[in-house]
Design a protein around this motif. Structure first.
Motif, mmCIF file in Angstrom:
data_model
loop_
_atom_site.group_PDB
_atom_site.id
_atom_site.type_symbol
_atom_site.label_atom_id
_atom_site.label_comp_id
_atom_site.label_asym_id
_atom_site.label_seq_id
_atom_site.Cartn_x
_atom_site.Cartn_y
_atom_site.Cartn_z
ATOM 1 N N SER A 135 0.819 -1.210 0.000
ATOM 2 C CA SER A 135 0.000 0.000 0.000
ATOM 3 C C SER A 135 0.856 1.264 0.000
ATOM 4 O O SER A 135 1.758 1.433 0.820
ATOM 5 C CB SER A 135 -0.907 0.003 1.236
ATOM 6 O OG SER A 135 -1.368 1.303 1.490
ATOM 7 N N VAL A 136 0.554 2.143 -0.946
ATOM 8 C CA VAL A 136 1.281 3.413 -1.043
ATOM 9 C C VAL A 136 0.887 4.327 0.125
ATOM 10 O O VAL A 136 1.668 5.173 0.561
ATOM 11 C CB VAL A 136 0.984 4.093 -2.405
ATOM 12 C CG1 VAL A 136 1.649 5.451 -2.506
ATOM 13 C CG2 VAL A 136 1.449 3.206 -3.544
ATOM 14 N N LYS A 137 -0.314 4.128 0.676
ATOM 15 C CA LYS A 137 -0.762 4.956 1.805
ATOM 16 C C LYS A 137 -0.063 4.557 3.098
ATOM 17 O O LYS A 137 0.353 5.401 3.888
ATOM 18 C CB LYS A 137 -2.283 4.818 1.986
ATOM 19 C CG LYS A 137 -3.075 5.609 0.955
ATOM 20 C CD LYS A 137 -4.558 5.477 1.206
ATOM 21 C CE LYS A 137 -5.353 6.172 0.100
ATOM 22 N NZ LYS A 137 -6.774 5.849 0.160
ATOM 23 N N THR A 138 0.064 3.243 3.330
ATOM 24 C CA THR A 138 0.675 2.771 4.583
ATOM 25 C C THR A 138 2.169 3.043 4.603
ATOM 26 O O THR A 138 2.720 3.507 5.585
ATOM 27 C CB THR A 138 0.432 1.246 4.755
ATOM 28 O OG1 THR A 138 -0.933 0.968 4.479
ATOM 29 C CG2 THR A 138 0.767 0.787 6.158
ATOM 30 N N PHE A 139 2.845 2.721 3.505
ATOM 31 C CA PHE A 139 4.286 2.929 3.415
ATOM 32 C C PHE A 139 4.566 3.849 2.224
ATOM 33 O O PHE A 139 4.542 3.411 1.074
ATOM 34 C CB PHE A 139 5.012 1.595 3.266
ATOM 35 C CG PHE A 139 4.809 0.668 4.436
ATOM 36 C CD1 PHE A 139 5.434 0.914 5.645
ATOM 37 C CD2 PHE A 139 3.978 -0.441 4.325
ATOM 38 C CE1 PHE A 139 5.243 0.076 6.731
ATOM 39 C CE2 PHE A 139 3.781 -1.291 5.403
ATOM 40 C CZ PHE A 139 4.414 -1.034 6.614
ATOM 41 N N LYS A 140 4.830 5.099 2.503
ATOM 42 C CA LYS A 140 4.960 6.098 1.432
ATOM 43 C C LYS A 140 6.294 6.009 0.686
ATOM 44 O O LYS A 140 6.407 6.411 -0.450
ATOM 45 C CB LYS A 140 4.832 7.510 2.024
ATOM 46 C CG LYS A 140 3.451 7.853 2.503
ATOM 47 C CD LYS A 140 3.316 9.347 2.735
ATOM 48 C CE LYS A 140 4.286 9.852 3.797
ATOM 49 N NZ LYS A 140 4.096 11.295 4.100
#
Length: 509
Positions: free
Chosen positions: A320-325
């Protein structure tokens, strides 16, 4: 009613402690067997090679022992902590060093390129670093040009160190002879050569030390092996004695990984940023990078989390791009004396990546590997730095090769920069079909010249498709030739936000 014999039989059923004891005994036996096999292999080596083989065997034994203890066990997902304040530094806040400062900074730097990989995944023989990238120049040529330009511009003498593997060393040694006339100091050393392990018996496939006679039985154990091999080679000691303080490590196929003077000033300039021993460049994660390692806080230490360590049920969370930027670019800045200390103290306990392979004959083997970035937890003052996307420009597939060969980039003194004519800084997402484009030779036959992609957002090509010269692609372009169909795009074609499918052939007459 139970007889006495029944009771006795029941008393012999394994209790949990029996199971644990059995596992411990099995591990002990496996380690003893492995030591015997390694000793037998070493005894087949010429006397002159035995000392280095002994060192490698000790390294492998430690890795194998840890594998028996923990395997490739995933971490406890619930124990991941929030990144602390200041864990990731802001690149944009860094200052440029003054001209008079630069030469002094560069006198303390050494550039290290990880050069152990072959070009087989792109259909090439020999080291990946000798694939032609642009203007007839290879990855290695561009690297040498970059450092030569740096040294000429600032009157410095930054050395280049290549970490080769047994797969790439011979070819690399022949190639670097051509740089003799260039004013650049080049050193090489080899990473370890470890035996592949039979998955069932946990014993090495190799029966003797003559690697070239049984090359399938051996493997280079990932770039986490860098630290011990670098120290064992004697180069670490030599460079420290010359006054070098930091090394900048990156993959040789990452064309964005050039020496950054701002980062160098952060580490050894007037601010010294709290004595950072280990700095990892991270950049924004996109859909193309969902499998890349990321930074986490775990057991109160900053750590690299790789896909292989993620529990199966949390793989989507990891992507996830939101959880791990952010994700790890594998551009690392590490203090040389700190490497010497950590390796000497035996504190290099990197997470083990178990890489399974199946041979054509059906034999299952395992390779025990480690990642160079995983060592960040072993150093003091480790942190990340959020760098621009332009510092991550790897060439793993022909779709990446298409980007770096195109007019999207300009080449100057070995460094690629995005063309000022590109209206936005992101690179297009390019997907080329595996069956017709995965090998460099096929790719070049289908793209006699690379299209103009200055205004391209997304390209998907699948099937038997060939491009003419001076083709322009803009926006989102999808070209699909189904089974038995062929698409030849004529020279001068301009496609903007188009889907092309079916048969298309323009014949010259």
């Amino acid at each position: 009613m139970l007889t006495v014999d029944d009771k006795k039989a029941r008393g012999h059923q394994r209790s949990p402690s029996d199971t644990q004891a059995f596992k411990e005994r099995t591990k002990r036996d496996a380690l003893i067997e492995l030591e015997n096999e390694l000793s037998n292999i070493a005894s087949t080596a010429p006397q002159i090679e035995r000392e280095s083989i002994k060192l490698q065997n000790e390294g492998f034994k430690r890795l194998f022992e840890r594998f028996l203890e923990v395997g490739g066990a995933p971490l406890n997902w619930d124990q991941i902590q929030k990144l602390p304040e200041g864990a990731i530094k802001d690149y944009d806040s860094l200052k440029d060093p003054g001209t008079e400062e630069i030469k002094e900074l560069l006198s303390k730097l050494v550039v290290i390129k990880l050069n152990g990989g072959l070009g087989t995944s792109m259909g090439c023989h020999g080291p990946k670093s000798v694939i032609t990238v642009r203007n007839g120049l290879t990855f290695l040529d561009l690297t040498v040009q970059q450092i030569e330009n740096l040294n000429k511009t600032f009157g410095s003498n930054v050395p280049l160190v290549l970490m080769n593997s047994f797969n790439t060393d011979d070819d690399t040694q022949k190639i670097i002879r051509k740089y003799k006339g260039i004013d650049i100091e080049i050193h090489t050393f080899n990473q370890s050569c470890y035996p592949r392990i039979n998955k069932e018996s946990l014993l090495p496939l190799a029966k003797h030390s003559r690697i070239s006679e049984d090359i399938e039985a051996w493997y280079p154990p990932g770039h986490g092996d860098f630290y011990e091999s670098f120290r064992n080679s004697g180069l670490l000691k030599l460079l420290i004695s010359q006054g070098r303080q930091y090394c900048f490590i990156s993959n040789i196929d990452n064309l964005g990984a050039t020496v950054d003077l701002r980062i160098l000033r952060l580490l050894i300039g007037p601010e010294k940023a709290g004595e950072i021993e280990f700095l990892m460049e991270v950049t924004d994660k996109t859909r193309a990078d969902v499998k890349g390692g990321t930074l986490i806080q775990y057991e109160n230490k900053l750590r690299l989390l790789e896909m292989a360590q993620v529990p199966k049920e949390h793989v989507e969370d990891f992507k996830s791009v939101k959880t791990f930027k952010y994700f790890n670019t594998n551009n690392l800045w590490i203090k040389l004396q700190a490497i010497d200390r950590v390796v000497s103290d035996g504190n290099m306990d990197l997470e083990i990546i178990v890489n399974p392979k199946t041979f054509e004959n059906g034999l299952n083997v395992i390779q025990l590997e480690t990642a160079v970035g995983a060592a960040m937890k072993c150093f003091n003052g480790s942190c990340g730095i959020h760098v621009p996307r332009s510092r991550f420009l790897p060439v793993k597939k022909t779709s990446d090769l298409m980007l770096v060969m195109s007019n999207l980039y300009t080449l100057r003194n070995g460094s690629l920069a995005m063309s000022p004519q590109r209206m936005f800084p992101t690179t297009p997402l390019v997907k080329l079909g595996d069956n017709h484009f995965s090998k460099v030779k096929e790719f070049l036959e289908r793209f006699p010249t690379i299209p103009d992609i200055l205004e391209l957002d997304h390209l998907t090509v699948s099937g038997d498709v060939t491009f003419g010269s001076k083709v322009t692609l803009k926006g989102t372009v999808i070209i699909i030739a189904n089974q038995g169909e062929r698409i030849d795009l004529p020279s001068g074609t301009i496609l903007e936000n188009k889907i092309v499918s079916g048969n298309l052939r323009i014949l010259s007459h």
